[in-house]
Design an enzyme around this catalytic site. Structure first.
Site, PDB file in Angstrom:
ATOM      1  N   PHE A 160       2.364  -3.775  -5.231  1.00 39.55           N
ATOM      2  CA  PHE A 160       3.224  -2.982  -6.718  1.00 39.55           C
ATOM      3  C   PHE A 160       2.287  -3.469  -7.810  1.00 39.55           C
ATOM      4  O   PHE A 160       1.431  -5.336  -8.034  1.00 39.55           O
ATOM      5  CB  PHE A 160       4.934  -3.535  -6.777  1.00 39.55           C
ATOM      6  CG  PHE A 160       5.285  -3.152  -5.574  1.00 39.55           C
ATOM      7  CD1 PHE A 160       6.141  -2.070  -6.541  1.00 39.55           C
ATOM      8  CD2 PHE A 160       5.305  -3.399  -4.245  1.00 39.55           C
ATOM      9  CE1 PHE A 160       6.960  -0.947  -5.359  1.00 39.55           C
ATOM     10  CE2 PHE A 160       6.461  -2.617  -3.930  1.00 39.55           C
ATOM     11  CZ  PHE A 160       7.581  -1.056  -3.869  1.00 39.55           C
ATOM     12  N   ASP A 161       1.955  -2.585  -8.538  1.00 35.65           N
ATOM     13  CA  ASP A 161       2.145  -3.021  -9.859  1.00 35.65           C
ATOM     14  C   ASP A 161       2.767  -3.379 -10.433  1.00 35.65           C
ATOM     15  O   ASP A 161       4.176  -3.245  -9.967  1.00 35.65           O
ATOM     16  CB  ASP A 161       1.092  -1.317 -10.690  1.00 35.65           C
ATOM     17  CG  ASP A 161       0.373  -1.263 -12.307  1.00 35.65           C
ATOM     18  OD1 ASP A 161       0.020  -3.047 -12.147  1.00 35.65           O
ATOM     19  OD2 ASP A 161       1.067  -1.336 -13.194  1.00 35.65           O
ATOM     20  N   LEU A 162       2.619  -4.185 -11.851  1.00 34.51           N
ATOM     21  CA  LEU A 162       3.959  -4.619 -12.497  1.00 34.51           C
ATOM     22  C   LEU A 162       4.265  -3.945 -13.677  1.00 34.51           C
ATOM     23  O   LEU A 162       4.944  -3.505 -13.790  1.00 34.51           O
ATOM     24  CB  LEU A 162       3.091  -6.167 -12.714  1.00 34.51           C
ATOM     25  CG  LEU A 162       4.555  -6.810 -13.776  1.00 34.51           C
ATOM     26  CD1 LEU A 162       5.687  -7.302 -12.876  1.00 34.51           C
ATOM     27  CD2 LEU A 162       3.913  -8.393 -14.497  1.00 34.51           C
ATOM     28  N   ASP A 163       3.265  -3.781 -14.631  1.00 33.66           N
ATOM     29  CA  ASP A 163       4.097  -3.439 -15.538  1.00 33.66           C
ATOM     30  C   ASP A 163       3.814  -1.711 -15.951  1.00 33.66           C
ATOM     31  O   ASP A 163       2.722  -0.938 -14.928  1.00 33.66           O
ATOM     32  CB  ASP A 163       2.761  -3.926 -16.465  1.00 33.66           C
ATOM     33  CG  ASP A 163       2.818  -4.687 -17.601  1.00 33.66           C
ATOM     34  OD1 ASP A 163       3.485  -5.666 -17.072  1.00 33.66           O
ATOM     35  OD2 ASP A 163       1.342  -5.532 -17.459  1.00 33.66           O
ATOM     36  N   ILE A 179       1.481   0.976  -4.810  1.00 39.52           N
ATOM     37  CA  ILE A 179       2.018   1.539  -5.726  1.00 39.52           C
ATOM     38  C   ILE A 179       2.039   1.075  -7.483  1.00 39.52           C
ATOM     39  O   ILE A 179       1.683   0.432  -7.361  1.00 39.52           O
ATOM     40  CB  ILE A 179       3.404   1.189  -5.164  1.00 39.52           C
ATOM     41  CG1 ILE A 179       3.589   1.692  -3.618  1.00 39.52           C
ATOM     42  CG2 ILE A 179       5.007   1.959  -6.219  1.00 39.52           C
ATOM     43  CD1 ILE A 179       5.569   1.042  -3.406  1.00 39.52           C
TER      44      ILE A 179
END
Length: 238
Positions: free
Chosen positions: A29-32, A186
């Protein structure tokens, strides 16, 4: 009259998707713009940095383009800063972000429920973000998301690891993921999708962040999700 070849082609396409779904064990997963909405904190930090160079920005939304890409690249691309000036701008940015901008953030609706369901299905969850790793960990801990993840891969404070492809590679190597077909990236921006492709990963582009459908599709996203829980439909076994 039914076009048999067309029907067979569609059946093969569906079967391929079903096969792919059954193989995703590792979710990066990306964060921002994917787990959390950092709009206020990032734009406030950029405004703070730009004011150091006597640049005042009135329209906050004009700075949303800073969300996702590496900061140094953004200052150079969007404001024409030299490498040295961009480095100084990043230092100013972090002055504000490390003390206040970190917490001017919120978790997207549906994310906590998504993570719970993924863990219940035995998925291994990993964060792969262009944000410095230490900042990413603080944000995840503050918003009570940290315990859902098996590993957090972020950028270094210098430039040794800040490109998305390098961060994804670091995550894969750190988690000993050699079977690329078992992992999927993602994220909400083209950098996430392009970084995934450079590491031979499939990807899910999300539309609840800061990227558009056209941006994600053009970058080559394997799937597109409108809402967090839509992601389940692309990774669980049917």
């Amino acid at each position: 009259m039914i076009d048999i070849d067309l029907v067979l082609s569609e059946v093969k396409r569906v079967l391929k998707i079903v096969e792919v779904k059954s193989m995703y064990k590792y979710l990066l997963f990306d964060l921002d713009g994917t787990l959390t909405d950092p709009g206020l904190g990032i734009t406030n930090s950029v405004m703070y940095a730009l004011r150091k160079f006597d640049i005042n920005v009135e329209e906050r939304t004009s700075l949303y383009k800073f969300i996702g890409p590496p900061l140094r690249d953004s200052f150079e691309t969007f404001y024409g800063f030299s490498s040295e000036k961009s480095e100084l701008a990043v230092q100013y940015y972090r002055e504000y972000f490390s003390e206040q901008g970190l917490y001017e953030n919120e978790v997207y609706d549906g994310i906590a429920d998504l993570l719970i369901q993924l863990k219940e299905r035995g998925k291994s969850l990993i964060v792969a973000t262009s944000k410095p790793e230490s900042f990413a960990i603080k944000i995840l801990q503050h918003f009570k998301l940290y315990d859902y993840f098996d590993f957090v891969a972020g950028a270094t404070m210098d430039t040794t690891r800040n490109k998305k492809a390098d961060i994804i590679k670091y995550a894969l190597e750190s988690c000993n993921i050699s079977e690329k077909s078992s992992a999927i990236m993602i994220g909400d921006r083209e950098h996430d999708i392009i970084g995934a492709k450079e590491n031979d990963l499939d990807s899910i582009g999300v539309l609840f962040g800061y990227g558009s459908y056209d941006e994600l599709k053009k970058a080559g996203a394997t799937f597109i999700a409108k809402r967090p829980l839509d992601i389940l439909g692309y990774i669980e076994v049917l």
